[in-house]
Design an enzyme around this catalytic site. Structure first.
Site: not given
Ligand code: S3P
Length: 435
Positions: A96, A124, A169, A171, A317, A348, A389
């Site tokens: 993701g 997703r 988030s 990400q 996580d 999860r 995980r």
């Molecule tokens: C991550 C952000 C998290 C985390 C993922 C890695 C990243 O996701 O769960 O394993 O590297 O920015 P979200 O930003 O969707 O919460």
């Protein structure tokens, strides 16, 4: 990694080990190194399926990347505008982070890009990135239900914007910031809760002018990145299985060297300490613009707690592992405010509850969390639903189980932690891979 894992009960965690590199930081090091000017050298890079998927994407875009030794990566940066059109759709597997961050970075390239993923990633939610990026001027299409593949049309000019994140988030924050470095004018992202800030720290490390902290990050487009040497710290998310294992297994005394303890990621330490854990920061230093430490963890009896909601994004996580700690604690543990867990590599909340109940633990789902009563973990077969995980969390549960734990669908442990079985075995877990 074999399809199934069998773990024999009891034992303790002893010794000193080094945890492999941080996944989030490894992804970002490849991305920024690729579009920097000059040669970026990475050490401690996580060689796992997810991060190697990001690396392969940039190779497909014409970036020369060498891997002279384990954990070492040398990237010949092509500059902000040097990426070349790929000749095929880019498959990022289970990752993701790759799909979401790259959608931002590729949203204003002069060529089209298609990003696809595996079965888990293909269900997703992606509107969380396509909505803000399209608002900036990108043209990114996904499936009608908001899932991958993402089809990014080339040649669009972006405009910076102020974006209030609708969900916690990192990400999404990072996707908007990585689009922002190519956009006209200023881009500002206002966070919901405290989120990991690796993108901001690394942009700063590559010499990009960015202001961040206190819940927002702000930059202007049109800058450039200068190649760097990056030392990737050990992944606190991978460490979590060892930290919880040592907390719950009597007689444990374990040292984890080189763990990234960025305050936007250290929720697992805070939560376990509140439960009564004995976790000591032995040596603290800085590496690659990130705080790093050696941790010493000894067994200590844990008690159930109500997990402070403001800590949830700091441990997002790590809850599969924390749930195992809660199952071994005395009394009730309550988690709320963690609905984001339902849209990870698996749901999860659901998958952990099903597995815990199969092992005789009293666990009840909430729409945004879980209530767990400390219980004797029994033996049984649990399904990880292909979520790395979940598989690793149930493996360490055997340190306190009455009998064997058999875990199904474990191949994806390789997405984040290919050395999991050998390292857990080295410190005392009776673990075997079944084919
Ligand atoms: C991550 C952000 C998290 C985390 C993922 C890695 C990243 O996701 O769960 O394993 O590297 O920015 P979200 O930003 O969707 O919460």
């Amino acid at each position: 990694m074999a399809k199934e894992i069998l773990v024999k009960p009891q034992g303790s965690f002893q010794g000193t080990i080094k945890i492999p590199g941080d996944k989030s930081i490894s992804h970002r090091a490849i991305m920024l190194g690729a579009i920097a000017e000059g040669v970026t050298k990475i050490s401690g890079f996580l060689e796992a399926e997810d991060t190697l998927a990001t690396l392969a994407v940039f190779e497909a875009l014409g970036v020369k990347i060498e891997r002279p030794a384990k954990g070492e990566v040398i990237i010949q940066g092509v500059g902000m505008h040097g990426l070349r059109a790929p000749t095929k759709s880019l498959d990022v597997g289970n990752s993701g982070t790759s799909m979401r961050l790259l959608s931002g970075l590729f949203s204003s390239q002069p060529f089209d890009v298609e990003l696809s993923g595996d079965k888990s990633l293909s269900v997703r939610p992606m509107r969380r990135v396509t909505d803000p990026l399209n608002e900036m001027g990108a043209e990114i299409a996904c499936e009608e239900d908001g899932t991958p593949p993402l089809k990014i049309s080339g040649g669009n000019k972006l405009k910076g914007m102020i974006y209030d994140l609708p969900m916690a988030s990192a990400q999404v924050k990072s996707a908007v910031l990585l689009a922002g470095i190519y956009a006209e004018g200023e881009t500002q992202v206002n966070e919901k809760g405290i989120l990991r800030d690796h993108t901001e720290r690394m942009l700063e490390g590559f010499g990009y002018d960015i202001r961040y902290g206190d819940g927002s990050a702000k930059l202007s487009g049109g800058g450039k990145l200068t190649a760097q040497s990056i030392v990737v710290p050990g992944d606190i998310s991978s460490s979590a299985f060892f930290i919880v294992g040592a907390c719950i297994a009597e007689d444990s005394d374990l040292v984890l060297e080189n763990v990234g303890i960025n305050p936007t990621r250290d929720g697992v330490i805070r939560i376990l300490k509140l439960m009564g854990a004995d976790i000591e920061i032995v040596r603290e230093y800085q590496a690659g613009g990130e705080p790093v430490a050696d941790l010493r963890i000894k067994y200590a009896p844990l008690k159930g707690i109500v997990i402070p909601e403001e800590w949830v994004p700091l441990a997002i996580d790590e809850f599969p592992a924390i749930f195992i700690a809660a199952a071994c604690a005395e009394g009730e543990t309550v988690l709320r405010g963690a609905a984001e867990m339902r849209v990870k590599e698996s749901d999860r909340i659901q998958v952990m509850q099903e597995g815990l109940v199969k092992l005789g633990v009293d666990a009840e789902t909430l729409p945004d969390g879980m209530i767990i009563q400390g219980s004797q973990i029994q033996s049984g077969t649990v399904d990880s639903h292909g979520d790395h995980r979940i598989a690793m969390a149930f493996a360490i549960a055997a340190l306190r189980s009455a009998g064997d734990i058999h875990i199904l669908d474990c191949e994806n442990v390789d997405t984040s932690f290919p050395e999991f079985v050998s390292l857990t075995r080295e410190v005392g877990l009776n673990i075997s891979e079944l084919s």
